[in-house]
Design a protein around this motif. Structure first.
Motif, PDB file in Angstrom:
ATOM      1  N   ARG A  30      -0.261  28.638   3.184  1.00  0.00           N
ATOM      2  CA  ARG A  30      -0.583  27.597   2.232  1.00  0.00           C
ATOM      3  C   ARG A  30      -0.424  26.081   2.747  1.00  0.00           C
ATOM      4  NH1 ARG A  30       2.379  23.832  -0.376  1.00  0.00           N
ATOM      5  NH2 ARG A  30       4.243  24.951   0.109  1.00  0.00           N
TER       6      ARG A  30
ATOM      7  N   THR B 248      -4.031  38.953   4.332  1.00  0.00           N
ATOM      8  CA  THR B 248      -3.860  37.296   4.653  1.00  0.00           C
ATOM      9  C   THR B 248      -4.698  37.247   6.199  1.00  0.00           C
ATOM     10  OG1 THR B 248      -1.970  37.772   5.648  1.00  0.00           O
ATOM     11  CG2 THR B 248      -2.069  36.972   3.592  1.00  0.00           C
TER      12      THR B 248
ATOM     13  N   TYR C 287       3.097  33.888   2.962  1.00  0.00           N
ATOM     14  CA  TYR C 287       2.253  33.020   2.142  1.00  0.00           C
ATOM     15  C   TYR C 287       2.342  31.494   2.084  1.00  0.00           C
ATOM     16  CZ  TYR C 287      -1.142  36.211   0.341  1.00  0.00           C
ATOM     17  OH  TYR C 287      -2.032  37.159  -0.001  1.00  0.00           O
TER      18      TYR C 287
END
Length: 160
Positions: free
Chosen positions: A155, A25, A151
């Motif tokens: 997002r 990430t 996450y």
């Protein structure tokens, strides 16, 4: 960029999996305080696979060292300074209610004790948790919890 901070992590495979997640990430990994393993531990390296060279990570001996380094390197792209989100169970509000921004840090406690009460109290206004609707378990695996919150934060920041 988001930051992930682990306070005195104890289990090498959890930290290795989180390191791999941070590599995937582009998040910086902060390991804080006394570690429950050696940084060259085979289980730590095995869980991180061959991604360790891609992990942007640092080990801070004390929480104050972490806090100073994070605040110095965080580069917010929003109107507010970066925030430290304390992810613990139980928490007064869900992680889905947090307003994440670029430069923020997600702080997680260790596997057996979580975060010290002093840190939970100090950052009470940014204490968030993951719901446990069944009521049969008190917490999730550390690597799973980091993945869920990280996450979702990414997002929402990047509107994936």
């Amino acid at each position: 960029m988001l930051h992930v901070a682990l306070y005195e992590p104890e289990i090498p495979p959890n930290t290795g999996n989180i390191a791999r997640l941070c590599a995937a990430t582009g998040s910086r990994l902060h390991l804080i305080g006394r570690l429950g393993f050696r940084l060259h531990d085979r289980a730590l390296k095995r869980a991180g696979l061959d991604y360790w060279p891609a992990v942007d990570w640092v080990h801070h001996l004390h929480f104050a060292d972490f806090e100073a380094a994070w605040r110095h390197t965080a580069s917010p792209s929003s109107w507010r300074p970066p925030r430290l989100w304390v992810v613990e169970t139980p928490a007064p509000r869900l992680y889905t209610q947090a307003e994440f921004a670029d430069g923020d840090c997600l702080l997680f406690g260790n596997e057996s004790q979580g975060l010290p009460a002093s840190l939970r109290q100090r950052f009470a206004d940014s204490l968030i948790g993951i719901p446990m609707p069944s009521g049969r378990v008190r917490s999730l695996n550390l690597a799973t919890a980091v993945a869920i919150v990280l996450y979702d934060a990414l997002r929402r920041i990047h509107r994936w």
